[in-house]
Write an enzyme that holds these catalytic residues in place. Structure first.
Site, PDB file in Angstrom:
ATOM      1  CG  MET A 108      36.677  10.230  17.043  1.00  0.00           C
ATOM      2  SD  MET A 108      37.741   9.109  16.107  1.00  0.00           S
ATOM      3  CE  MET A 108      36.925   9.157  14.501  1.00  0.00           C
TER       4      MET A 108
ATOM      5  CG  MET B 298      27.693   5.489  12.783  1.00  0.00           C
ATOM      6  SD  MET B 298      28.667   6.869  12.139  1.00  0.00           S
ATOM      7  CE  MET B 298      30.190   6.075  11.614  1.00  0.00           C
TER       8      MET B 298
ATOM      9  CG  MET C  25      31.748   9.225  16.749  1.00  0.00           C
ATOM     10  SD  MET C  25      32.869   8.814  15.411  1.00  0.00           S
ATOM     11  CE  MET C  25      33.282  10.460  14.863  1.00  0.00           C
TER      12      MET C  25
ATOM     13  N   GLY D 245      35.317  10.868   3.836  1.00  0.00           N
ATOM     14  CA  GLY D 245      36.631  11.295   4.300  1.00  0.00           C
ATOM     15  C   GLY D 245      37.712  10.893   3.331  1.00  0.00           C
ATOM     16  CB  SER D 246      39.766   7.816   3.007  1.00  0.00           C
ATOM     17  OG  SER D 246      38.716   6.971   3.345  1.00  0.00           O
TER      18      SER D 246
ATOM     19  CG  HIS E  87      31.102  14.711   8.911  1.00  0.00           C
ATOM     20  ND1 HIS E  87      29.789  14.533   9.324  1.00  0.00           N
ATOM     21  CD2 HIS E  87      31.816  13.729   9.513  1.00  0.00           C
ATOM     22  CE1 HIS E  87      29.723  13.491  10.137  1.00  0.00           C
ATOM     23  NE2 HIS E  87      30.943  12.982  10.280  1.00  0.00           N
TER      24      HIS E  87
ATOM     25  N   GLY F  78      34.904   5.444  14.673  1.00  0.00           N
ATOM     26  CA  GLY F  78      36.204   5.489  15.340  1.00  0.00           C
ATOM     27  C   GLY F  78      37.405   5.600  14.426  1.00  0.00           C
TER      28      GLY F  78
ATOM     29  CG  ASP G  77      34.225  12.348  11.799  1.00  0.00           C
ATOM     30  OD1 ASP G  77      33.046  12.033  12.057  1.00  0.00           O
ATOM     31  OD2 ASP G  77      34.714  12.315  10.659  1.00  0.00           O
TER      32      ASP G  77
ATOM     33  CB  SER H 241      34.754  13.316   6.974  1.00  0.00           C
ATOM     34  OG  SER H 241      35.484  13.105   8.166  1.00  0.00           O
TER      35      SER H 241
ATOM     36  N   GLY I  81      38.707   6.321  10.106  1.00  0.00           N
ATOM     37  CA  GLY I  81      38.452   6.550   8.694  1.00  0.00           C
ATOM     38  C   GLY I  81      38.977   5.374   7.881  1.00  0.00           C
ATOM     39  N   GLY I  82      38.627   5.353   6.623  1.00  0.00           N
ATOM     40  CA  GLY I  82      39.215   4.398   5.691  1.00  0.00           C
ATOM     41  C   GLY I  82      38.742   2.966   5.820  1.00  0.00           C
TER      42      GLY I  82
ATOM     43  CG  HIS J  65      29.723  12.014  13.817  1.00  0.00           C
ATOM     44  ND1 HIS J  65      30.260  11.040  12.999  1.00  0.00           N
ATOM     45  CD2 HIS J  65      29.013  11.354  14.767  1.00  0.00           C
ATOM     46  CE1 HIS J  65      29.879   9.848  13.440  1.00  0.00           C
ATOM     47  NE2 HIS J  65      29.133  10.009  14.512  1.00  0.00           N
TER      48      HIS J  65
ATOM     49  CG  ASP K 127      30.222   9.251   8.983  1.00  0.00           C
ATOM     50  OD1 ASP K 127      31.216   9.121   8.255  1.00  0.00           O
ATOM     51  OD2 ASP K 127      30.248   9.811  10.101  1.00  0.00           O
ATOM     52  N   GLY K 128      30.838   6.591   6.470  1.00  0.00           N
ATOM     53  CA  GLY K 128      31.791   5.498   6.564  1.00  0.00           C
ATOM     54  C   GLY K 128      31.848   4.680   5.289  1.00  0.00           C
ATOM     55  N   GLY K 129      33.016   4.661   4.655  1.00  0.00           N
ATOM     56  CA  GLY K 129      33.185   3.862   3.444  1.00  0.00           C
ATOM     57  C   GLY K 129      32.406   4.383   2.254  1.00  0.00           C
TER      58      GLY K 129
HETATM   59  C1  DX5 Z   1      34.189   7.437  11.344  1.00  0.00           C
HETATM   60  C2  DX5 Z   1      33.802   8.863  11.108  1.00  0.00           C
HETATM   61  C3  DX5 Z   1      33.706   9.219   9.670  1.00  0.00           C
HETATM   62  C4  DX5 Z   1      35.002   9.119   8.907  1.00  0.00           C
HETATM   63  C5  DX5 Z   1      34.639   8.481   7.607  1.00  0.00           C
HETATM   64  O1  DX5 Z   1      34.108   7.167  12.686  1.00  0.00           O
HETATM   65  O2  DX5 Z   1      32.530   9.141  11.692  1.00  0.00           O
HETATM   66  O3  DX5 Z   1      33.103  10.503   9.471  1.00  0.00           O
HETATM   67  O4  DX5 Z   1      35.619  10.356   8.650  1.00  0.00           O
HETATM   68  O5  DX5 Z   1      35.795   8.189   6.925  1.00  0.00           O
HETATM   69  P1  DX5 Z   1      35.821   7.428   5.540  1.00  0.00           P
HETATM   70  O6  DX5 Z   1      35.008   8.245   4.574  1.00  0.00           O
HETATM   71  O7  DX5 Z   1      37.261   7.357   5.223  1.00  0.00           O
HETATM   72  O8  DX5 Z   1      35.188   6.074   5.783  1.00  0.00           O
HETATM   73 ZN    ZN Z   2      31.537  11.097  11.115  1.00  0.00          ZN
END
Ligand code: DX5
Ligand code: ZN
Length: 227
Positions: free
Chosen positions: A45, A148, A79, A205-206, A41, A153, A43, A16, A155-156, A77, A183-185
């Site tokens: 927003m 999710m 949002m 992502g992170s 990916h 909303g 994101d 991401s 990352g990290g 994605h 997606d997420g963590g």
């Molecule tokens: C969160 C996004 C994710 C985000 C994940 O709202 O949809 O795609 O980039 O970030 P990490 O991998 O850092 O949780």
């Molecule tokens: Zn995402």
């Protein structure tokens, strides 16, 4: 693109770019593509569906050529509220897949159809608090379901452990047809547990771009989900 020319939804780790260094976006995307990433990916927003603003079709347009040259899938994605209003712009910019949130529009069936009509794979995303039954009237209308594993909303964030049971229930409900994305963590610890619960595509992502060497981080993570 006509259906027979559309890229299939890939399996594996999808970096991401939300966590990338935007001053070096092309270089960072290039490094994970060279390491074998099957998808990028993106994101999006809107400051309404989620509090933050992130990026729009210009970013997709800027990286789609590079991703496609490497054979990778551009995974968008959304949002955003009323995502059906933005489908055409992202399709035109080069998205292969567009995922909308079930919570973001009363017109989920229409929005998914709009994605397919625009020549893209259709994804349906669920927030952590949304029951899996939210997809039950839409079976057959999507190619991917995004579970999710944090609140959308940011990352990290920390992976929500309750996601594992939910993934199993979602997998039972949708079967093996659609891709099952998390997606997420997602990191080396959580990705394997999600794979065991049925996930096929792992957004990170992170754990990739927060690392000094994103290509090495991608390879390590991909190694934990390869079957
Ligand atoms: C969160 C996004 C994710 C985000 C994940 O709202 O949809 O795609 O980039 O970030 P990490 O991998 O850092 O949780
Ligand atoms: Zn995402």
């Amino acid at each position: 693109a006509p259906a027979d020319l559309m890229r299939p939804v890939p399996a594996g780790v999808a970096p991401s770019i939300l966590a990338a260094n935007f001053a070096q976006l092309g270089e960072q995307v290039g490094s994970v593509l060279a390491a074998g990433a099957p998808a990028i990916h993106v994101d999006v927003m809107d400051g309404h569906f989620v509090p933050a603003l992130s990026m729009g079709p210009q970013v997709v347009e800027a990286l789609a050529g590079q991703a496609h040259d490497a054979g990778a899938y551009v995974d968008v994605h959304l949002m955003v509220e009323r995502p059906e209003r933005h489908v055409a712009a992202f399709a035109k910019a080069g998205a292969d897949g567009i995922t909308i949130h079930v919570e973001a529009t009363p017109h989920t069936n229409y929005a998914l159809a709009a994605v397919r009509d625009a020549g893209c794979r259709a994804g349906l995303a669920l927030c952590p608090g949304t029951p899996v039954q939210a997809v039950s009237e839409l079976l057959g209308e999507f190619d991917l379901v995004l579970c999710m594993t944090v609140n959308p909303g940011w990352g990290g964030q920390r992976f929500l452990e309750g996601s594992l049971g939910k993934l199993e229930r979602l997998h039972m409900l949708v079967g093996d047809g659609p891709a099952l994305e998390v997606d997420g963590g997602i990191d080396a610890r959580t990705a394997g547990a999600c794979a065991a619960a049925g996930a096929t595509i792992f957004v990170a992502g992170s754990s990739i771009f927060g690392h000094g060497d994103p290509a090495a981080a991608y390879r390590d993570l991909a190694g934990t989900v390869r079957s």
